[in-house]
Design a protein around this motif. Structure first.
Motif, PDB file in Angstrom:
ATOM      1  N   VAL A 587       0.859  -1.190   0.000  1.00  0.00           N
ATOM      2  CA  VAL A 587       0.000   0.000   0.000  1.00  0.00           C
ATOM      3  C   VAL A 587       0.894   1.238   0.000  1.00  0.00           C
ATOM      4  N   GLU A 588       0.804   2.056  -1.038  1.00  0.00           N
ATOM      5  CA  GLU A 588       1.745   3.170  -1.216  1.00  0.00           C
ATOM      6  C   GLU A 588       1.306   4.456  -0.524  1.00  0.00           C
ATOM      7  N   GLU A 589       0.021   4.575  -0.186  1.00  0.00           N
ATOM      8  CA  GLU A 589      -0.465   5.781   0.485  1.00  0.00           C
ATOM      9  C   GLU A 589      -1.329   5.395   1.689  1.00  0.00           C
ATOM     10  N   ILE A 590      -1.324   6.254   2.683  1.00  0.00           N
ATOM     11  CA  ILE A 590      -2.201   6.040   3.842  1.00  0.00           C
ATOM     12  C   ILE A 590      -3.647   6.089   3.357  1.00  0.00           C
ATOM     13  N   PRO A 591      -4.463   5.078   3.657  1.00  0.00           N
ATOM     14  CA  PRO A 591      -5.876   5.114   3.262  1.00  0.00           C
ATOM     15  C   PRO A 591      -6.562   6.366   3.816  1.00  0.00           C
ATOM     16  N   VAL A 592      -7.433   6.957   3.012  1.00  0.00           N
ATOM     17  CA  VAL A 592      -8.019   8.256   3.341  1.00  0.00           C
ATOM     18  C   VAL A 592      -8.805   8.224   4.654  1.00  0.00           C
ATOM     19  N   GLN A 593      -9.374   7.064   5.019  1.00  0.00           N
ATOM     20  CA  GLN A 593     -10.170   7.011   6.248  1.00  0.00           C
ATOM     21  C   GLN A 593      -9.330   7.188   7.508  1.00  0.00           C
ATOM     22  N   TYR A 594      -8.000   7.091   7.385  1.00  0.00           N
ATOM     23  CA  TYR A 594      -7.113   7.257   8.542  1.00  0.00           C
ATOM     24  C   TYR A 594      -6.482   8.652   8.602  1.00  0.00           C
ATOM     25  N   ILE A 595      -6.917   9.528   7.700  1.00  0.00           N
ATOM     26  CA  ILE A 595      -6.429  10.916   7.720  1.00  0.00           C
ATOM     27  C   ILE A 595      -7.598  11.792   8.151  1.00  0.00           C
ATOM     28  N   LEU A 596      -7.690  12.062   9.431  1.00  0.00           N
ATOM     29  CA  LEU A 596      -8.850  12.756   9.989  1.00  0.00           C
ATOM     30  C   LEU A 596      -8.854  14.231   9.602  1.00  0.00           C
ATOM     31  N   SER A 597     -10.031  14.741   9.255  1.00  0.00           N
ATOM     32  CA  SER A 597     -10.146  16.154   8.860  1.00  0.00           C
ATOM     33  C   SER A 597      -9.789  17.078  10.019  1.00  0.00           C
ATOM     34  N   ARG A 598      -9.946  16.618  11.261  1.00  0.00           N
ATOM     35  CA  ARG A 598      -9.647  17.488  12.405  1.00  0.00           C
ATOM     36  C   ARG A 598      -8.168  17.841  12.479  1.00  0.00           C
ATOM     37  N   TRP A 599      -7.282  17.071  11.791  1.00  0.00           N
ATOM     38  CA  TRP A 599      -5.848  17.363  11.803  1.00  0.00           C
ATOM     39  C   TRP A 599      -5.368  18.047  10.517  1.00  0.00           C
ATOM     40  N   ARG A 600      -6.222  18.180   9.529  1.00  0.00           N
ATOM     41  CA  ARG A 600      -5.756  18.633   8.210  1.00  0.00           C
ATOM     42  C   ARG A 600      -5.605  20.147   8.152  1.00  0.00           C
ATOM     43  N   LYS A 601      -4.545  20.572   7.460  1.00  0.00           N
ATOM     44  CA  LYS A 601      -4.316  22.006   7.304  1.00  0.00           C
ATOM     45  C   LYS A 601      -5.084  22.578   6.123  1.00  0.00           C
ATOM     46  N   ASP A 602      -5.557  21.714   5.206  1.00  0.00           N
ATOM     47  CA  ASP A 602      -6.291  22.182   4.037  1.00  0.00           C
ATOM     48  C   ASP A 602      -7.798  22.179   4.255  1.00  0.00           C
ATOM     49  N   PHE A 603      -8.227  21.903   5.483  1.00  0.00           N
ATOM     50  CA  PHE A 603      -9.653  21.882   5.794  1.00  0.00           C
ATOM     51  C   PHE A 603     -10.072  23.277   6.257  1.00  0.00           C
ATOM     52  N   LYS A 604     -11.037  23.884   5.558  1.00  0.00           N
ATOM     53  CA  LYS A 604     -11.450  25.245   5.886  1.00  0.00           C
ATOM     54  C   LYS A 604     -12.346  25.255   7.115  1.00  0.00           C
ATOM     55  N   ARG A 605     -11.965  26.066   8.084  1.00  0.00           N
ATOM     56  CA  ARG A 605     -12.740  26.187   9.315  1.00  0.00           C
ATOM     57  C   ARG A 605     -13.196  27.629   9.482  1.00  0.00           C
ATOM     58  N   LEU A 606     -14.506  27.835   9.489  1.00  0.00           N
ATOM     59  CA  LEU A 606     -15.072  29.161   9.696  1.00  0.00           C
ATOM     60  C   LEU A 606     -15.592  29.227  11.125  1.00  0.00           C
ATOM     61  N   TYR A 607     -14.966  30.048  11.943  1.00  0.00           N
ATOM     62  CA  TYR A 607     -15.345  30.105  13.345  1.00  0.00           C
ATOM     63  C   TYR A 607     -16.551  31.021  13.544  1.00  0.00           C
ATOM     64  N   VAL A 608     -17.631  30.640  12.865  1.00  0.00           N
ATOM     65  CA  VAL A 608     -18.906  31.317  13.014  1.00  0.00           C
ATOM     66  C   VAL A 608     -19.909  30.259  13.430  1.00  0.00           C
ATOM     67  N   PRO A 609     -20.525  30.387  14.593  1.00  0.00           N
ATOM     68  CA  PRO A 609     -21.385  29.306  15.076  1.00  0.00           C
ATOM     69  C   PRO A 609     -22.571  29.070  14.175  1.00  0.00           C
ATOM     70  N   GLU A 610     -22.912  27.808  14.017  1.00  0.00           N
ATOM     71  CA  GLU A 610     -24.112  27.433  13.273  1.00  0.00           C
ATOM     72  C   GLU A 610     -25.287  27.583  14.216  1.00  0.00           C
ATOM     73  N   ILE A 611     -26.129  28.554  13.955  1.00  0.00           N
ATOM     74  CA  ILE A 611     -27.197  28.862  14.908  1.00  0.00           C
ATOM     75  C   ILE A 611     -28.564  28.522  14.352  1.00  0.00           C
ATOM     76  N   GLY A 612     -28.600  27.579  13.435  1.00  0.00           N
ATOM     77  CA  GLY A 612     -29.891  27.080  12.999  1.00  0.00           C
ATOM     78  C   GLY A 612     -30.210  27.395  11.559  1.00  0.00           C
ATOM     79  N   SER A 613     -31.485  27.419  11.226  1.00  0.00           N
ATOM     80  CA  SER A 613     -31.954  27.563   9.864  1.00  0.00           C
ATOM     81  C   SER A 613     -31.702  28.957   9.323  1.00  0.00           C
ATOM     82  N   ASP A 614     -31.619  29.057   7.971  1.00  0.00           N
ATOM     83  CA  ASP A 614     -31.509  30.359   7.322  1.00  0.00           C
ATOM     84  C   ASP A 614     -32.846  31.086   7.294  1.00  0.00           C
ATOM     85  N   SER A 615     -33.930  30.377   7.571  1.00  0.00           N
ATOM     86  CA  SER A 615     -35.247  30.993   7.560  1.00  0.00           C
ATOM     87  C   SER A 615     -35.348  31.976   8.723  1.00  0.00           C
TER      88      SER A 615
END
Length: 668
Positions: A587-615
């Protein structure tokens, strides 16, 4: 209205909130103040564990909550006690639940049902209280405030209920009633505290505030809400109207929980060591393996009922989403409260605290280097359950500590702290599974035993800002890591492009270990597509005599690998033994399921709380503000990604402002 009242007898300060507490002694008043599109004037969304004095109270609460969001409710089902008309439970659902029956299909009435699943289930529990034991918040339709206003359920709200539940238009503070369980033994392991506290003493407990502290807390909350409209706080009063407990959380922390809420630790250092400030902190870990703040509380005591109040308040502001794993010290009160509020979460004890407590509770043995070494090897080096149990038995016999009651009780709870038992529990590296690993208190170095409340609240914002700046700097440092490569291993070059710097360095140690410490890989068993391998590893000292064998299973069909050491769940990335087996199988690459998004630097994080519906209710200016603020903050967060993003965001904001001003000019 909030007034400060100095108490001559004990030099403490109390909050008196007019008409906000009940004389029946059946519960306590809780003031919730926050802004949020999804929560209108302040009705928090329903969450597991909420309790009400009567069925009517529960119905009226859910009805008012629904009205503010713009949907109607109805009773889907209810049930009574056998041979009695006494109601025992009910399900309240959104009016759009289900679909028309075959008989109704030919009706000319407009179809309003959409199969919506939003609901709460209520159950009558002890002391004639009604508890929410199931919640579904998501709707599959847009809200229609005008139609909901004319629904049967909202017409039932009489003026008396309205006056009780709805605030006046110029006050953004609402009072709800959160109930308490009977006082339960809250002593920790080996505590000699009193276990029975009279009801009178219990009711009179309150925060021991110094003169002026009440106004300082109030000013702090006002300042924080002006700076961050999604700042949330809750206060709890005793029957005399005195401030008993406080909880608060800022906007960014609420948003961060959406990304890093899988593992949460409760830091009770200030409570357990009797600091001047009775502070409890909710702490998580971000993508740089740095601790982040997820809420704070000031507590008058450490009883079960107090912790239940705090955990419910915290869960409410997180929209009813509990963590997967929660880490605490060995406090019995917390253990009971967590079982009540987070019944499905994995509750574990912080291992460094357990190890420290073992030494502190064994008298002269804490000075013995031999005992420390044996204890560390027993806990940290045991790979299999029988190894741990055998080593523990040898240890307590060798050092003659078998009869230590405290140690016996701890051992009975071993599934909450012994690493050998935690291989299936995700811990995100917060557990401290190896000697020397530990997460210190979030405010370590800033809060000391005699730090006064005013000094703490004054430094609070600056401490958070320093943490945010550190995170931003680490984001920049993590962008390009290729110069840090030490081997030609494809796994190392793969993850230097994905992991943040701190996580990459931790993973790099495993890559180097797979080459330096792992001596051989041999297949020992095959069952279809699943094969079991034995990896021989030299001990960390490089001693050839200290070799241990670790079993690793590999599923060729699903490209899934699992090592008996449990590193992936405990730390959040694959271990050296798993890397050896992957390499052995080509196996030449780490399987994607073992690369958690919580550690990734390319994962976009918007620190704006999700406060429910757009309605939103377009007639409600408060909801205009919340909706626009949230969207604007998303532009700001995206604009911080790079210089190009900044320029585009800046230009877009200028153009938007010009367009808004043109509308204003037309009306003029």
């Amino acid at each position: 209205m909030i007034e400060n009242e100095h108490n001559e007898d004990n030099s403490v300060e109390a909050f008196d909130i007019e008409n906000n507490y009940h004389e029946d002694g059946g519960g306590c008043s809780t003031t919730i103040s926050q802004n949020g599109a999804s929560e209108g004037k302040g009705y928090p969304p329903p969450s597991l564990g909420m309790e009400f004095e009567s069925y009517d109270d529960a119905y009226n609460y859910y009805n008012c909550y629904a009205k503010e969001l713009g949907f109607a409710i109805r009773v889907k089902s209810s049930w009574t006690k056998r041979n009695s008309k006494e109601k025992r439970g009910a399900v309240l659902c959104c009016n759009c639940e289900g679909f028309k029956t075959m008989k109704e299909a030919g009706s000319r009435r407009k179809e309003t049902r959409t199969g919506c699943l939003a609901m709460i289930r209520l159950r009558l529990v002890e002391s004639n209280r009604w508890r929410v034991d199931e919640v579904k918040l998501e709707h599959n339709h847009l809200f229609d405030p005008e139609r909901a206003q004319n629904s049967k359920s909202h017409k039932k709200i009489d003026s008396g209920v309205k006056r009780m539940l709805e605030p006046s238009p110029d006050i953004e503070v609402r009072t709800i009633k959160l109930y308490r369980t009977p006082a339960i033994d809250f002593t920790g392991y080996g505590s000699s505290s009193e276990r029975e506290i009279s009801r009178h003493i219990e009711q009179s407990k309150h925060l021991k505030l110094q003169k002026g502290d009440g106004q300082i807390i109030y000013n702090f909350f006002c300042r924080m809400q002006l700076a961050s409209p999604n700042f949330y706080y809750v206060t709890d009063l005793n029957d005399e109207g005195q401030l008993r407990h406080v909880f608060w959380i800022d906007s960014r922390s609420r948003a961060a929980y959406g990304y890093f809420g899988d593992v949460v630790a409760l830091d009770t250092t200030c409570l357990s060591k009797q600091y001047e400030i009775p502070l409890l902190s909710f702490v998580g870990v971000n993508h740089h393996a740095q601790s982040i703040l997820l809420g704070c509380g000031l507590l008058a005591d450490g009883t079960v009922e107090t912790y239940i109040w705090l955990l419910r308040a915290w869960l409410t502001c997180m929209l009813g989403r509990p963590p997967h794993t929660i880490l605490t010290d060995q406090c019995k009160a917390l253990k009971t409260a967590i079982g009540e509020v987070f019944p499905r979460a994995h509750h574990r004890f912080c291992l460094p605290l357990v190890m420290q407590n073992i030494l502190e509770n064994l008298g002269e043995l804490q000075e013995s280097e031999v005992f420390r070494t044996v204890l560390s090897r027993t806990v940290h080096n045991s790979i299999k359950l029988d190894e741990f149990e055998s080593a523990w038995e040898d240890m307590i016999q060798r050092f003659r500590i078998r009869d230590n009651i405290w140690l016996q009780t701890l051992y009975e709870d071993r599934e909450r702290w012994a690493p050998v038992h935690l291989k299936d529990t995700f811990l995100a590296g917060m557990f401290g599974s190896q000697p020397g690993e530990s997460f210190g208190p979030f405010f370590e170095g800033c809060v000391h035993k005699q730090t006064p409340l005013k000094e703490f609240l004054d430094m609070y914002e600056s401490v958070l800002q320093r943490r945010y700046q550190k995170e931003s700097l680490d984001d920049l440092e993590s962008k390009e890591l290729s110069s840090m490569l030490k081997t030609r291993c494809p796994y190392e070059s793969q993850l230097c492009k994905l992991y943040t710097k701190e996580l990459f360095l931790k993973f790099q140690d495993e890559v180097e270990g797979s080459m330096a410490s792992c001596l051989s890989v041999a297949q020992i068993h095959v069952n279809g597509a699943v094969a079991t391998f034995l990896v021989q590893e030299r001990d960390e000292d490089g001693n050839l005599g200290g070799i241990r064998n670790l079993e690793v299973t590999y599923d060729r069909a699903g490209v899934e690998v699992r090592c008996i050491c449990g590193c992936y769940n405990i730390k959040g990335f694959l271990c050296r033994h798993a890397l050896c087996v992957l390499k052995y199988n080509g196996v030449e690459e780490i399987p994607v399921q073992y690369i958690l998004s919580r550690w990734r630097k390319d994962f976009k994080r918007l620190y704006v709380p999700e406060i429910g519906s757009d309605s939103i209710d377009i007639s409600n200016p408060v909801q205009w503000f919340e909706h626009l603020y949230r969207r604007a903050m998303q532009v700001v967060e995206e604009g911080l990604t790079s210089q190009d993003h900044y320029m585009v965001a800046w230009q877009a904001l200028k153009e938007s402002l010009n367009k808004v001003r043109l509308v204003a000019d037309k009306h003029a």
